[in-house]
Design an enzyme around this catalytic site. Sequence first.
Site, PDB file in Angstrom:
ATOM      1  N   HIS A 232       0.830  -1.205   0.000  1.00  0.00           N
ATOM      2  CA  HIS A 232       0.000   0.000   0.000  1.00  0.00           C
ATOM      3  C   HIS A 232       0.865   1.256   0.000  1.00  0.00           C
ATOM      4  CE1 HIS A 232      -4.011  -1.801   1.642  1.00  0.00           C
ATOM      5  NE2 HIS A 232      -3.517  -2.481   0.647  1.00  0.00           N
TER       6      HIS A 232
ATOM      7  N   PRO B 198      -3.666   0.284  18.997  1.00  0.00           N
ATOM      8  CA  PRO B 198      -3.458  -0.222  17.641  1.00  0.00           C
ATOM      9  C   PRO B 198      -3.599   0.827  16.528  1.00  0.00           C
ATOM     10  CG  PRO B 198      -5.593  -0.915  18.482  1.00  0.00           C
ATOM     11  CD  PRO B 198      -4.873  -0.267  19.623  1.00  0.00           C
TER      12      PRO B 198
ATOM     13  N   LYS C  97       1.617   0.024  15.185  1.00  0.00           N
ATOM     14  CA  LYS C  97       3.041  -0.018  15.528  1.00  0.00           C
ATOM     15  C   LYS C  97       3.448  -1.217  16.390  1.00  0.00           C
ATOM     16  CE  LYS C  97       4.639   3.407  13.319  1.00  0.00           C
ATOM     17  NZ  LYS C  97       4.434   2.774  12.020  1.00  0.00           N
TER      18      LYS C  97
ATOM     19  N   TYR D 212       3.931   6.779  10.061  1.00  0.00           N
ATOM     20  CA  TYR D 212       3.117   5.608   9.715  1.00  0.00           C
ATOM     21  C   TYR D 212       3.961   4.551   8.992  1.00  0.00           C
ATOM     22  CZ  TYR D 212      -0.986   2.888   8.498  1.00  0.00           C
ATOM     23  OH  TYR D 212      -1.896   1.877   8.398  1.00  0.00           O
TER      24      TYR D 212
HETATM   25  C1  PHB Z   1      -5.693  -4.568  11.194  1.00  0.00           C
HETATM   26  O1  PHB Z   1      -6.062  -5.391  12.040  1.00  0.00           O
HETATM   27  O2  PHB Z   1      -5.717  -4.840   9.981  1.00  0.00           O
HETATM   28  C2  PHB Z   1      -5.206  -3.234  11.607  1.00  0.00           C
HETATM   29  C3  PHB Z   1      -5.242  -2.868  12.931  1.00  0.00           C
HETATM   30  C4  PHB Z   1      -4.788  -1.603  13.308  1.00  0.00           C
HETATM   31  C5  PHB Z   1      -4.314  -0.729  12.335  1.00  0.00           C
HETATM   32  C6  PHB Z   1      -4.269  -1.115  11.012  1.00  0.00           C
HETATM   33  C7  PHB Z   1      -4.716  -2.359  10.645  1.00  0.00           C
HETATM   34  O3  PHB Z   1      -3.902   0.512  12.682  1.00  0.00           O
END
Ligand code: PHB
Length: 388
Positions: A72, A292, A296, A383
Amino acid sequence: MRVQVAIVGGGPAGHLLGQLLYKAGIDAVVLEQRSQDYVLGRIRAGVLEQGTADLLDEVGVGARLHREGLVHGGVALGFGGAHHRIDLHKLTGKHVTVYGQTEVTKDLMEARAAAGLTTIYEAEHVTLHDFDTPQPKVRYTKNGATHEVLCDFIAGCDGYHGVSRASVPADALRTYEKVYPFGWLGVLSETPPVSEELIYANHERGFALCSMRSHTRSRYYVQCSLDDKVENWSDAAFWDELRRRLAPEVAETLVTGPSIEKSIAPLRSFVAEPMRFGRLFLAGDAAHIVPPTGAKGLNLAVSDVRYLSRAFAEFYGGSEAGINNYSDTCLRRVWKAVRFSWWFTSLMHKFPDDTGFGPKIQAAELDYLIHSEAGSTALAENYVGLPY
Ligand code: PHB
Ligand code: APR
């Protein structure tokens, strides 16, 4: 048993450390309290920084990630009824790879088995001894018998609830914690993702995240209250709530289906300092937790074990500099990720006791972020992962 490094915990941190040490010619054993199936049954996040994917390549476990992972170059921020793309690749020259943490762990387990390395699953009553001396020991029970592992070092990779951090005398440890007043309700479904890239949405009803595992499997989250229960959420209620939090033209295209997993997770920031006590080194969730939102958690675990494997290699090459600097080196990077995750969480969520000031500040900051290259770049750099 005698090894150079005893690794406590067979999650991604423990398994990657095992693979890094193997490549460096250092022998290690992994002690995991659960079964292999249990570890592989846990559903976790799935955004890998480029540096994380590169390291997995370096240790020879990147093949499936390149075949099945989704590269991505951008993410979207949803707010004010529209979605705004942040062009990660244009702003930083880097991208992220969407590939489940569970898949990373599976690839590492397979590599470990293929190399004939030892992992002891269902190791019960793991205890750590004498890590303030040059001859630490780890004891565990398996099938009713007690075993002892003699080692030079113990790597505590056993997560937030593990025994490693708990074995350190309380007065040798300082902890920092922030608990957020909400949780995430997550759903996994066998449906095509609503968007090719991730969407992080700030909405007056609360945060929402659209993520994925593949072109046919989606992972979605909505912010929920801390006392909420999964049983309160039928699939239909979840999809309705998610739709409400997305811009209408995106919500319209959402494909829904039965959930194959549904769970609630609380959000917290936590750091334990230092990350080294004599010959015990903490890595990953054993030392720190991030909410989450910034994706990270896994990437930080990877950065810790990257430093740790190098420190051990330096030690066996004759220098103690790496092990002496381990904690400081890790914590510098950890606190930057803790800051970013806290900031992004604060920007995107609804805070229950807010009087109206908070959402106004969020709206102004989001407006600034998408219209200022400096603002977008700061988000994008964090990010995709700060340089090592
Ligand atoms: C995911 O579970 O795909 C996920 C969780 C937290 C994020 C991004 C993706 O910040
Ligand atoms: N003895 C042996 N193993 C243990 C013990 C113990 N006393 N306690 C816990 N474990 C095991 C757990 O069963 C788990 O498999 O340690 C492992 C720790 O794995 P994780 O919790 O996945 O932590 P880590 O490897 O540091 O990975 C960090 O996981 O929670 C996510 O967001 C986080 O993505 C990040 C990643």
